[in-house]
Every structure is written in C-alpha cells, then in structure tokens.
Motif scaffolding. Structure first.
Motif, mmCIF file in Angstrom:
data_model
loop_
_atom_site.group_PDB
_atom_site.id
_atom_site.type_symbol
_atom_site.label_atom_id
_atom_site.label_comp_id
_atom_site.label_asym_id
_atom_site.label_seq_id
_atom_site.Cartn_x
_atom_site.Cartn_y
_atom_site.Cartn_z
ATOM 1 N N ASN A 152 -1.328 -0.988 37.380
ATOM 2 C CA ASN A 152 -2.410 -0.165 37.911
ATOM 3 C C ASN A 152 -3.728 -0.504 37.240
ATOM 4 O O ASN A 152 -4.761 -0.641 37.887
ATOM 5 C CB ASN A 152 -2.098 1.317 37.697
ATOM 6 N N LEU A 153 -3.670 -0.638 35.919
ATOM 7 C CA LEU A 153 -4.906 -0.900 35.174
ATOM 8 C C LEU A 153 -5.493 -2.259 35.553
ATOM 9 O O LEU A 153 -6.688 -2.386 35.825
ATOM 10 C CB LEU A 153 -4.618 -0.846 33.669
ATOM 11 N N ILE A 154 -4.616 -3.278 35.601
ATOM 12 C CA ILE A 154 -5.078 -4.630 35.898
ATOM 13 C C ILE A 154 -5.761 -4.710 37.260
ATOM 14 O O ILE A 154 -6.760 -5.382 37.424
ATOM 15 C CB ILE A 154 -3.887 -5.615 35.872
ATOM 16 N N ASN A 155 -5.193 -3.970 38.224
ATOM 17 C CA ASN A 155 -5.704 -4.069 39.591
ATOM 18 C C ASN A 155 -6.775 -3.031 39.901
ATOM 19 O O ASN A 155 -6.976 -2.674 41.043
ATOM 20 C CB ASN A 155 -4.544 -3.912 40.577
ATOM 21 N N SER A 156 -7.448 -2.551 38.876
ATOM 22 C CA SER A 156 -8.448 -1.504 39.112
ATOM 23 C C SER A 156 -9.832 -1.989 38.703
ATOM 24 O O SER A 156 -10.012 -3.111 38.250
ATOM 25 C CB SER A 156 -8.097 -0.272 38.283
ATOM 26 N N ARG A 157 -10.795 -1.097 38.889
ATOM 27 C CA ARG A 157 -12.158 -1.359 38.443
ATOM 28 C C ARG A 157 -12.168 -1.658 36.933
ATOM 29 O O ARG A 157 -12.855 -2.574 36.478
ATOM 30 C CB ARG A 157 -12.993 -0.118 38.740
ATOM 31 N N VAL A 158 -11.354 -0.908 36.184
ATOM 32 C CA VAL A 158 -11.303 -1.121 34.735
ATOM 33 C C VAL A 158 -10.718 -2.499 34.422
ATOM 34 O O VAL A 158 -11.223 -3.216 33.558
ATOM 35 C CB VAL A 158 -10.474 -0.010 34.057
ATOM 36 N N GLY A 159 -9.652 -2.858 35.155
ATOM 37 C CA GLY A 159 -9.026 -4.155 34.925
ATOM 38 C C GLY A 159 -10.005 -5.298 35.154
ATOM 39 O O GLY A 159 -10.055 -6.259 34.390
ATOM 40 N N ARG A 160 -10.799 -5.181 36.211
ATOM 41 C CA ARG A 160 -11.809 -6.214 36.489
ATOM 42 C C ARG A 160 -12.834 -6.265 35.372
ATOM 43 O O ARG A 160 -13.244 -7.338 34.930
ATOM 44 C CB ARG A 160 -12.517 -5.921 37.808
ATOM 45 N N ALA A 161 -13.222 -5.070 34.901
ATOM 46 C CA ALA A 161 -14.207 -5.029 33.817
ATOM 47 C C ALA A 161 -13.647 -5.704 32.566
ATOM 48 O O ALA A 161 -14.363 -6.430 31.869
ATOM 49 C CB ALA A 161 -14.595 -3.587 33.522
ATOM 50 N N LEU A 162 -12.351 -5.515 32.318
ATOM 51 C CA LEU A 162 -11.750 -6.138 31.138
ATOM 52 C C LEU A 162 -11.765 -7.653 31.270
ATOM 53 O O LEU A 162 -12.084 -8.373 30.319
ATOM 54 C CB LEU A 162 -10.310 -5.638 30.944
ATOM 55 N N ARG A 163 -11.421 -8.145 32.475
ATOM 56 C CA ARG A 163 -11.464 -9.592 32.684
ATOM 57 C C ARG A 163 -12.881 -10.114 32.499
ATOM 58 O O ARG A 163 -13.101 -11.220 32.012
ATOM 59 C CB ARG A 163 -10.968 -9.950 34.089
ATOM 60 N N ARG B 131 1.416 -4.711 44.662
ATOM 61 C CA ARG B 131 1.548 -4.913 43.221
ATOM 62 C C ARG B 131 2.879 -4.421 42.670
ATOM 63 O O ARG B 131 3.343 -4.874 41.654
ATOM 64 C CB ARG B 131 0.379 -4.234 42.506
ATOM 65 N N ILE C 272 1.888 1.336 34.606
ATOM 66 C CA ILE C 272 0.588 1.610 33.984
ATOM 67 C C ILE C 272 -0.231 0.321 33.893
ATOM 68 O O ILE C 272 -1.398 0.268 34.267
ATOM 69 C CB ILE C 272 0.786 2.221 32.579
ATOM 70 N N THR D 162 -8.811 -0.057 25.461
ATOM 71 C CA THR D 162 -7.680 -0.962 25.672
ATOM 72 C C THR D 162 -6.894 -1.150 24.384
ATOM 73 O O THR D 162 -5.660 -1.185 24.391
ATOM 74 C CB THR D 162 -8.173 -2.323 26.186
#
Lengths: 368, 253
Positions: free
Chosen positions: A213-224, A5, A210, A247
C-alpha cells in the motif's frame, strides 16, 4: 481500487499451503520451525526494503530495533510481580487483563504483564527510540548515516549485555507463549507448529500489505523521489526530513514486531540478536533481494534465513553475508532481483515454448 | 507584485555572490535573468526557492515573507522550479515523475496510504489523469511508461518542466532550460514557455541563449558579479552600453 498489487499474495498463499502439505506428508514438519523463524526475521527485511530500497536511507542498526522489541516484550512478560499481587493496584490490573498469573515449569507462580500489553509497550518504546535516534541521525547521508546507525546498534548490544534485568550475556529465557486469541498462541511447542506456521505467515502478509500500500501511494512516490534526488524532491514540496523519519520509524516497528514474535516463539532472546553482524546480514539480504523489490526481499529473507538457521553455511555464516555485501556493493549496487524479472522470464519461456511448438510442427510436416 | 526581492545578500566565504539585489516580478509575465557565468544567477534562484538562505534581505511571494520558510513550504505556496542539470527521479517512469509533481496538490499521508483508504483511490486517479494531461500538452504522452533516464536530453528537460507544472505553480523558475538543446529543440522550448505563460503562469528564467531570452521575455534583469547591471525591456537591454560591454559583446548587438 487497484487490486493488482495484491494478486501476488494469492500466489504466495498457495505456495505457503503447498510447502506445509509437502512437509506434513513427507514427515519433515521440522523444516517448518525454521521457516517460521525466517518469516519473523523477514519482517525486519521488509522494513529495511522500504527504508533502503524506497527511501534510499541505509541502516546498520536494525538488529538493535529487533532487540528492543524482543527484549521489551521478554522483560515485561517474565518480570515477577507476585510480591505485590495482593495490593489493590495489582488486583485491578489483573482484572483489566494487563497483568496475568501463570505457573512456570517448576510450578512457581509468576505474575507478569500479559503478552498483548508487552507487545504494545514494545512497539511504543520502539517508536519513541526510533524518533529520538532518527531525528538527529537522518540528517546524515551515505557512509555517515551507516556509521551512525552502526553506532546505535552497538550501543543496544552493549546495554542488553551489561544490564541485569536483560539477563546480561545469557539473555532472557522462559518467555511465555503469546495468546493472540484464546485459540491462537505463538509458541515453539511442536504440537502448535502448523498453527504457528500460519500465524507467522499471517503476520508477514499484514506487513506485505502495509508495504505494498505504501509503495503504491503518494507517499511511496515521494520516497522514491527522495531516493532519486533529495534536492529535487524538496523543490517539489516534499518534506524530505519528515518522510525519511516516518519511514525509519515504520521500518523500526517492523523490526521490533519481528523481535517480539520471535522471542515468544523461541521462548527467549539473547544479546546476539542485537549484534552488528545481524544488522549486516539484514542489509545484505535486502541487497540480494533487489533493494526496492518487496517480493525479492521477502524471498531472499525467507531463503537465506532458512539456510542459516538450518546451519547450511556452518561456521562460515558471517563470511557468507559479509561476502555477499561486498560483492553486491561492488557489482550490483541496485540488487539483482528486479520487479520486471518475472515478466521477462515468463516471456522468455513463452518464446522458447513457441519455438519448440513451431519446430515440432515443422518436423511433423517433414514426416508427412 | 507576485515576487518581490529586497536588498538580498549572500556570501560564500569571501565571495559576495549576490550583492544587494532588489527586483520584482509582475504577475503573468516572463522575466529573464541573464549575465556572465558566475554572475550569481543560480544562487539567486536557490535563494528564492529556499534551497539557500540569504545572509540579509527579504523575499516576498504574494505579500508573504517567504525568506525564513523551508524549501518544501515555499514550493507548497506555489513556486516550482527546474534545475540547470536536470534532476529527474531515476528509475521511475516519465508518468510517475510527473505524478510526484502533484505532491503539494494532494493529501494522502502515511496512515491513509498504509490503510489504502478509499479517498486515496480517487486522489490517485486524479493525479494520474492530471499528469497525463500535462504530458499530452507537452507532447510527451507517448513516453509516459518509459524510464525517464532513457529519454533524450531534450525530452528529459521537458519532463522536468512537466513535473514542475504538475504542481500548478503560480511562479515557475526555469534554470537554463535551453542548455544542451539543439536549435530545433530550442525553438520548440520557446513555444512551450509561451504556452505556459498563456496559461497564466508567471515565469522567471535564467538563460544564456540570448536570442531565446530576447524573443520571449517581457523584462530582462542583468546580473554581473552578484550586482545588478541593468533592468528593462529586452530591446532596451540590447542597446544598453554596460550590458554590451560586459556580456553581449559588440557583434551580437
């Protein structure tokens, strides 16, 4: 750890250095000034990309957060406390580095808060306001959310335009330089231009890391997931209200940081920075950049802000961004720059190259 | 009892959508809820998952009263569901769709994600491995990198089930999983549901495909216009006069 990434950042660094060298050798270093400003504006864009492209929530009030950051920092670093300089409290704060003494251009002594303190205060104020606004407003969806955030932006404009300490219609000027480190200062003075060019990019790259990192994390998936279907996201156990709120706050912090640094760089801030048209511009740039595509948003954020700052669109600036927004909402609601585009472009070129190669091979054969 | 519902009521304006419903689901069985369109089956599901709140009555899951809890809290306790119209996350690959399903079993929050803390690397790896394992068990491994929306309708259904399974639920609610599937796909689905049951997951099923329901369920609950019409073993339900008259019809029984 997944380092893939971060790879594009290396390419970005090469481009950054390349641009600087070209500008220096061709004697066009003045272009760097607008790139620096565009870089600070692109912090807002990156934050909005997370909020709009990933969490799927619109905000037409991010110029408001930009202004909150810029104005808080400008106010605290220009307020003159010289009258209480002799008191014990002021002495203590000065010793602790919270207050600092400087001379303005007329040689008058000014005792005000140090830029680092002002910067942190600006972020804290932004976080508080973003929470206060976000909690009620993020219950809304679509057009209603757009309207509510639009209202927020208008309120901020009205406040800064009508308040004495914010300089009313004039805004705040003579904001001092921001000494990040004793040798690194954010200032618009032309002898510091190249240094500031790299400072600005350094800050943008922090924001990029930042975001990536966020996009490629558990949180990023949750946001999508929230973007895709809020109902399904909740059924999976995602606390959608909290994720949207965090967010929103993060994107507000990005915008405020952009506001703080640009204010120190420009030496001032005016009410136009909080205007609704600025917010519309940010949303339009995110739309052109591909909504969820961090790199597309960054590219468009730099390019379109640079062009605007160079006066490329002239008086048609607002028409251009309004027009972009209409066209994109009608024809490309998901933006045009797609993450896969570079790969497909590369493949297309490779294919063309292969064809050329084969053709040449054939013509050689024919010649023989 | 895994799930226990007591005197549940829900109105939509003047419509009494769920009328004094009480029933329970034992651990490890497949229970089906059937009934004509508009009987209140999906409303019942929405009440159990917390998507809707009841006007009165209580729902207990593993002896916890879950009635006042928010939807995501109920999911975290171990209730997963699928939707009547599949609600896959668009513009995400099949694998990522399933990976989101691991949400409640993993921890990385905003700060640790932003800082990319080392413990999240391990967690991410685990999420991916577990998701692939589930995809393999449903014979979906070959489409892990495909955009979920490009799959056939039947496969989308399965991906939704895979996503629900990724949460390792104790109770799985399937809302009309066979709707829109052809006979071949329905047979496959029946196999998969039984396979899920064999893993020890309790299943509550809303379904119109009566042969599927009668073939796989241990208990059947019949709803009609919000009220309970009958409850019992599939073979008893098929003989029940009331059920035949209002729902099954003479020919089928």
């Amino acid at each position: 750890m997944d380092v893939k990434r971060y790879r594009p950042i290396a390419v970005l660094l090469i481009i950054i250095v390349f641009i600087q060298l070209i500008c220096t050798f061709t004697g066009t270093e003045f272009f760097l000034t607008q790139i620096i400003m565009a870089a600070y504006f692109s912090l807002v864009i990156l934050g909005l990309c997370l909020l709009m492209g990933h969490a799927g929530q619109i905000s037409l009030g991010h110029a408001g957060f930009f202004a909150i950051g810029g104005y808080t920092s400008a106010t605290l670093t220009t307020i003159n406390l010289i009258d209480i300089a002799d008191s014990g409290v002021a002495g203590f704060l000065k010793g602790a580095g919270i207050l600092f003494l400087r001379k303005d251009i007329y040689g008058e002594e000014i005792l005000s808060f140090s830029p680092w303190v002002a910067f942190i205060a600006a972020l804290v104020v932004t976080i508080l306001i973003a929470f206060l606004i976000g909690i009620p407003v993020l219950r809304l969806k679509g057009h209603y959310l757009a309207m509510a955030t639009l209202g927020f932006g208008m309120i901020i404009t009205t406040i800064v335009r009508g308040t004495r300490i914010f300089g009313e219609a004039d805004g705040i000027s003579s904001v001092p330089a921001f000494d990040l480190l004793p040798v690194l200062r954010v200032t618009g003075k032309s002898i510091y231009r190249i240094e500031n060019y790299y400072i600005a990019w350094f800050i943008v790259i922090i924001a990029l890391i930042i975001s990536l990192n966020l996009i490629n994390s558990r949180v990023g998936r949750a946001l999508r997931a929230i973007h895709g279907s809020e109902e399904a996201a909740r059924a999976i156990g995602i606390d959608t209200a909290r994720y949207k709120l965090y967010t929103f706050v993060l994107s507000a912090v990005f915008a405020a940081a952009g506001g703080v640094f640009l204010t120190h760089y420009n030496g001032g801030i005016g009410p136009s920075q909080s205007s609704v048209m600025k917010s519309v511009r940010y949303v339009a740039i995110v739309a052109v950049g591909g909504m969820d595509n961090i790199w597309g948003c960054l590219f468009m954020g730099i390019l379109l802000n640079f062009l605007t700052l160079r006066g490329f669109f002239g008086t048609l600036e607002e028409v251009v961004f309004g027009g972009i927004l209409i066209v994109f909402m009608l024809f490309f609601p998901r933006g045009i720059l797609k993450p896969g585009m570079i790969t497909s472009f590369r493949n297309a070129i490779r294919k063309c190259g292969l064809k050329l190669f084969r053709m040449r091979g054939k013509s050689k054969q024919n010649a023989a | 009892m895994l799930l226990n519902i007591q005197k549940l009521n829900r109105f939509f304006g003047g419509l009494h959508a769920v009328n004094d419903i009480s029933f329970s689901v034992r651990q490890g069985i497949i229970k089906a809820v059937i009934g004509p369109n508009g009987a209140g089956k999906t409303t019942l599901f929405n009440l159990i998952t917390g998507n809707l709140k009841p006007d009165s009555g209580d729902i207990f899951f593993k002896d916890h009263r879950i009635t006042p809890l928010k939807e995501h809290r109920i999911a975290a306790l171990g209730i997963s569901r699928t939707f009547q119209t599949t609600k896959l996350f668009s513009h995400m690959t099949v694998c990522r769709n399933v990976m989101v399903g691991r949400h409640i079993r993993t921890k990385a929050g905003f700060i640790s994600s932003i800082l990319n803390l080392p413990f999240t690397w391990k967690e991410e790896k685990e999420i991916r491995l577990k998701s692939l394992e589930i995809l393999r068990s449903l014979e979906l491994a070959d489409c892990e990198d495909e955009d979920a929306h490009n799959l056939s309708f039947g496969k989308q259904r399965l991906v939704e089930i895979a996503r629900a399974l990724a949460a390792e639920p104790e109770l799985l609610l399937l809302d009309e999983p066979a709707a829109g599937l052809n006979i071949h796909e329905t047979e496959k689905l029946a196999e998969i549901i039984l396979q899920i049951k064999n893993r020890g997951i309790t299943i509550l099923l809303v379904e119109h495909d009566i042969s599927l329901v009668m073939g796989i369920s241990d208990e059947v609950f019949v709803l009609d216009r919000g009220k309970m019409l009958a409850e019992g073993k599939p073979e008893d339900i098929q003989k029940n006069r009331d059920v035949i008259n209002t729902y099954l019809g003479e020919g089928d029984a």
